[in-house]
Design a protein around this motif. Structure first.
Motif, PDB file in Angstrom:
ATOM      1  N   PHE A 286      70.950  31.277  40.084  1.00  0.00           N
ATOM      2  CA  PHE A 286      71.700  29.777  39.398  1.00  0.00           C
ATOM      3  C   PHE A 286      70.940  28.897  39.393  1.00  0.00           C
ATOM      4  CE2 PHE A 286      74.820  32.582  42.021  1.00  0.00           C
ATOM      5  CZ  PHE A 286      75.852  32.646  41.098  1.00  0.00           C
ATOM      6  N   GLY A 287      71.038  27.987  38.448  1.00  0.00           N
ATOM      7  CA  GLY A 287      70.539  26.589  37.998  1.00  0.00           C
ATOM      8  C   GLY A 287      71.332  25.392  38.306  1.00  0.00           C
ATOM      9  N   THR A 288      70.755  24.497  37.803  1.00  0.00           N
ATOM     10  CA  THR A 288      71.226  23.014  38.032  1.00  0.00           C
ATOM     11  C   THR A 288      72.795  22.939  38.016  1.00  0.00           C
ATOM     12  OG1 THR A 288      70.805  22.280  36.120  1.00  0.00           O
ATOM     13  CG2 THR A 288      69.107  22.019  37.841  1.00  0.00           C
ATOM     14  N   GLY A 289      73.486  23.908  37.199  1.00  0.00           N
ATOM     15  CA  GLY A 289      74.770  23.899  36.931  1.00  0.00           C
ATOM     16  C   GLY A 289      75.826  24.069  38.171  1.00  0.00           C
TER      17      GLY A 289
ATOM     18  N   ILE B 127      73.628  38.414  48.213  1.00  0.00           N
ATOM     19  CA  ILE B 127      72.448  38.642  47.614  1.00  0.00           C
ATOM     20  C   ILE B 127      71.527  37.446  48.146  1.00  0.00           C
ATOM     21  CG2 ILE B 127      71.458  38.385  45.547  1.00  0.00           C
ATOM     22  CD1 ILE B 127      74.102  39.580  44.132  1.00  0.00           C
ATOM     23  N   ILE B 128      72.050  36.291  47.981  1.00  0.00           N
ATOM     24  CA  ILE B 128      71.138  35.268  48.930  1.00  0.00           C
ATOM     25  C   ILE B 128      70.750  35.487  50.164  1.00  0.00           C
ATOM     26  CG2 ILE B 128      71.139  32.672  49.607  1.00  0.00           C
ATOM     27  CD1 ILE B 128      72.727  32.130  47.147  1.00  0.00           C
ATOM     28  N   GLN B 129      71.586  36.058  51.032  1.00  0.00           N
ATOM     29  CA  GLN B 129      71.425  36.293  52.437  1.00  0.00           C
ATOM     30  C   GLN B 129      70.212  37.390  52.272  1.00  0.00           C
ATOM     31  OE1 GLN B 129      74.407  37.598  54.793  1.00  0.00           O
ATOM     32  NE2 GLN B 129      73.536  38.080  56.605  1.00  0.00           N
ATOM     33  N   CYS B 130      70.208  38.368  51.486  1.00  0.00           N
ATOM     34  CA  CYS B 130      69.179  39.365  51.317  1.00  0.00           C
ATOM     35  C   CYS B 130      67.814  38.903  51.100  1.00  0.00           C
ATOM     36  CB  CYS B 130      69.653  40.492  50.480  1.00  0.00           C
ATOM     37  SG  CYS B 130      70.972  41.592  50.796  1.00  0.00           S
ATOM     38  N   ILE B 131      67.875  37.962  49.985  1.00  0.00           N
ATOM     39  CA  ILE B 131      66.732  37.426  49.567  1.00  0.00           C
ATOM     40  C   ILE B 131      65.946  36.633  50.791  1.00  0.00           C
ATOM     41  CG2 ILE B 131      65.698  35.480  48.279  1.00  0.00           C
ATOM     42  CD1 ILE B 131      67.749  36.125  46.188  1.00  0.00           C
ATOM     43  N   ASN B 132      66.875  35.659  51.551  1.00  0.00           N
ATOM     44  CA  ASN B 132      66.220  34.996  52.602  1.00  0.00           C
ATOM     45  C   ASN B 132      65.866  35.887  53.817  1.00  0.00           C
ATOM     46  OD1 ASN B 132      66.568  32.671  51.372  1.00  0.00           O
ATOM     47  ND2 ASN B 132      68.699  32.129  52.313  1.00  0.00           N
TER      48      ASN B 132
ATOM     49  N   PRO C 120      66.544  26.130  44.133  1.00  0.00           N
ATOM     50  CA  PRO C 120      67.072  27.175  44.732  1.00  0.00           C
ATOM     51  C   PRO C 120      68.522  27.247  44.506  1.00  0.00           C
ATOM     52  CG  PRO C 120      65.688  25.783  45.854  1.00  0.00           C
ATOM     53  CD  PRO C 120      65.736  24.968  44.582  1.00  0.00           C
ATOM     54  N   SER C 121      68.692  28.739  44.324  1.00  0.00           N
ATOM     55  CA  SER C 121      70.386  29.123  44.071  1.00  0.00           C
ATOM     56  C   SER C 121      70.922  28.689  45.288  1.00  0.00           C
ATOM     57  CB  SER C 121      70.480  30.581  43.737  1.00  0.00           C
ATOM     58  OG  SER C 121      69.954  30.747  42.647  1.00  0.00           O
ATOM     59  N   GLY C 122      72.098  27.765  45.028  1.00  0.00           N
ATOM     60  CA  GLY C 122      73.068  27.489  46.201  1.00  0.00           C
ATOM     61  C   GLY C 122      72.759  25.935  46.470  1.00  0.00           C
ATOM     62  N   LEU C 123      71.807  25.667  46.170  1.00  0.00           N
ATOM     63  CA  LEU C 123      71.354  23.793  46.422  1.00  0.00           C
ATOM     64  C   LEU C 123      71.943  22.731  45.169  1.00  0.00           C
ATOM     65  CD1 LEU C 123      69.820  22.458  48.651  1.00  0.00           C
ATOM     66  CD2 LEU C 123      67.854  22.022  46.921  1.00  0.00           C
ATOM     67  N   ASP C 124      72.629  21.842  45.772  1.00  0.00           N
ATOM     68  CA  ASP C 124      73.175  20.799  44.938  1.00  0.00           C
ATOM     69  C   ASP C 124      72.339  20.186  44.217  1.00  0.00           C
ATOM     70  OD1 ASP C 124      74.376  18.151  44.211  1.00  0.00           O
ATOM     71  OD2 ASP C 124      76.125  19.737  44.192  1.00  0.00           O
TER      72      ASP C 124
ATOM     73  N   GLY D 178      70.950  17.317  46.861  1.00  0.00           N
ATOM     74  CA  GLY D 178      69.963  18.017  47.600  1.00  0.00           C
ATOM     75  C   GLY D 178      70.583  18.927  48.819  1.00  0.00           C
ATOM     76  N   GLN D 179      72.016  18.909  48.817  1.00  0.00           N
ATOM     77  CA  GLN D 179      72.622  19.589  50.128  1.00  0.00           C
ATOM     78  C   GLN D 179      72.912  20.916  49.730  1.00  0.00           C
ATOM     79  OE1 GLN D 179      72.833  18.552  52.975  1.00  0.00           O
ATOM     80  NE2 GLN D 179      72.813  16.334  53.303  1.00  0.00           N
ATOM     81  N   PRO D 180      72.984  22.028  50.701  1.00  0.00           N
ATOM     82  CA  PRO D 180      73.227  23.424  50.104  1.00  0.00           C
ATOM     83  C   PRO D 180      74.969  23.255  50.123  1.00  0.00           C
ATOM     84  CG  PRO D 180      72.821  22.957  52.536  1.00  0.00           C
ATOM     85  CD  PRO D 180      72.437  22.012  52.014  1.00  0.00           C
ATOM     86  N   LEU D 181      75.215  23.989  49.148  1.00  0.00           N
ATOM     87  CA  LEU D 181      76.669  24.117  48.879  1.00  0.00           C
ATOM     88  C   LEU D 181      77.398  25.306  49.532  1.00  0.00           C
ATOM     89  CD1 LEU D 181      76.362  23.543  44.877  1.00  0.00           C
ATOM     90  CD2 LEU D 181      77.349  21.955  46.531  1.00  0.00           C
ATOM     91  N   GLY D 182      76.592  26.074  50.108  1.00  0.00           N
ATOM     92  CA  GLY D 182      76.937  27.001  50.825  1.00  0.00           C
ATOM     93  C   GLY D 182      75.820  27.898  51.149  1.00  0.00           C
ATOM     94  N   PRO D 183      75.601  29.256  51.125  1.00  0.00           N
ATOM     95  CA  PRO D 183      74.645  30.212  51.041  1.00  0.00           C
ATOM     96  C   PRO D 183      73.384  29.749  50.234  1.00  0.00           C
ATOM     97  CG  PRO D 183      76.509  31.424  51.519  1.00  0.00           C
ATOM     98  CD  PRO D 183      76.750  30.228  51.038  1.00  0.00           C
ATOM     99  N   THR D 184      72.245  29.290  50.574  1.00  0.00           N
ATOM    100  CA  THR D 184      71.136  28.924  49.540  1.00  0.00           C
ATOM    101  C   THR D 184      69.856  29.624  49.939  1.00  0.00           C
ATOM    102  OG1 THR D 184      72.312  26.709  49.555  1.00  0.00           O
ATOM    103  CG2 THR D 184      69.964  26.614  48.990  1.00  0.00           C
ATOM    104  N   VAL D 185      69.198  29.910  48.715  1.00  0.00           N
ATOM    105  CA  VAL D 185      67.819  30.418  49.015  1.00  0.00           C
ATOM    106  C   VAL D 185      66.957  29.532  49.267  1.00  0.00           C
ATOM    107  CG1 VAL D 185      65.888  31.396  47.383  1.00  0.00           C
ATOM    108  CG2 VAL D 185      68.292  31.982  46.978  1.00  0.00           C
TER     109      VAL D 185
END
Length: 218
Positions: free
Chosen positions: A131-134, A146-151, A163-167, A171-178
């Protein structure tokens, strides 16, 4: 310079519509720039690139091609059906598919988490191109897994643009974040990166030029 989510969208749109820069050229420059950062960090492979179906995933396809051109072992985990791709991302998927790169298609609704884990631990580097900036809300299942698996893979991680999941804006995580070791972001740093807390997700940030006209940036 820091760019907000809306400024990123406007820059891309104006570069394409007003300045005549094809979107596929911007994507090519982005992916090549990210691949160059990866190799500058001493990457020898193997590399596993996790791609979503949007332009962030399209950047990932370009990265895969450039790594393969340097004979760095690379594998793409694509979390959607190829038929759902459109535009520049679809173009770049077809290029790597016809080039014989190793691609595992994992339909987003039926991801085998154990298989994803087993693929990720084979890599020296994992590239996050999900996921990107959108992104404006928490990622949905199965991308949270999937993000949990990456981490949890305990591998070096490079994020594409953000990083996927970051706003993008806070700059805050929206939930699970890489949690990336390095992030290659395009054109300029993102507004949320000014938040000191973002560094724990972005790691070291590298800014890559993708050919956006300087006149437009000014």
């Amino acid at each position: 310079m820091y760019l907000s989510r809306e400024q990123v969208r406007a820059l891309d749109r104006r570069a394409i519509e007003e300045f005549g820069v094809p979107g596929v050229v911007l994507m090519e420059n982005a992916g090549r720039g990210a691949a160059e950062v990866l190799t500058s960090l001493g990457c020898k492979g193997p590399v596993t690139i996790c791609c979503g179906k949007g332009n962030n995933g399209g950047d990932g396809f370009v990265i895969a091609r450039h790594l393969d051109n340097q004979r760095i072992p690379v594998r793409v985990l694509f979390f959607a059906e190829p038929s759902r791709l459109t535009g520049d991302a679809a173009v770049n998927y077809q290029i790597i598919a016809r080039s014989g790169l190793e691609i595992s298609v994992c339909d987003g609704e039926f991801v085998n988490v154990a298989t994803v884990r087993s693929e990720l631990v084979k890599a020296e580097w994992i590239v996050d191109a999900l996921f990107g900036t959108g992104l404006t809300g928490p990622v949905r299942k199965p991308f949270d897994q999937i993000i949990q698996c990456i981490n949890e893979a305990n591998r070096r991680i490079l994020a594409v643009d953000i990083p996927s999941g970051l706003d993008c804006d806070t700059g805050q995580p929206l939930g699970p974040t890489v949690r990336a070791e390095h992030t290659v972001t395009f054109v300029a740093q993102k507004k949320g990166f000014a938040n000191p807390l973002a560094k724990s997700w972005t790691g070291q940030v590298h800014v890559a030029d993708i050919g956006t006209p300087r006149h437009l940036l000014d």
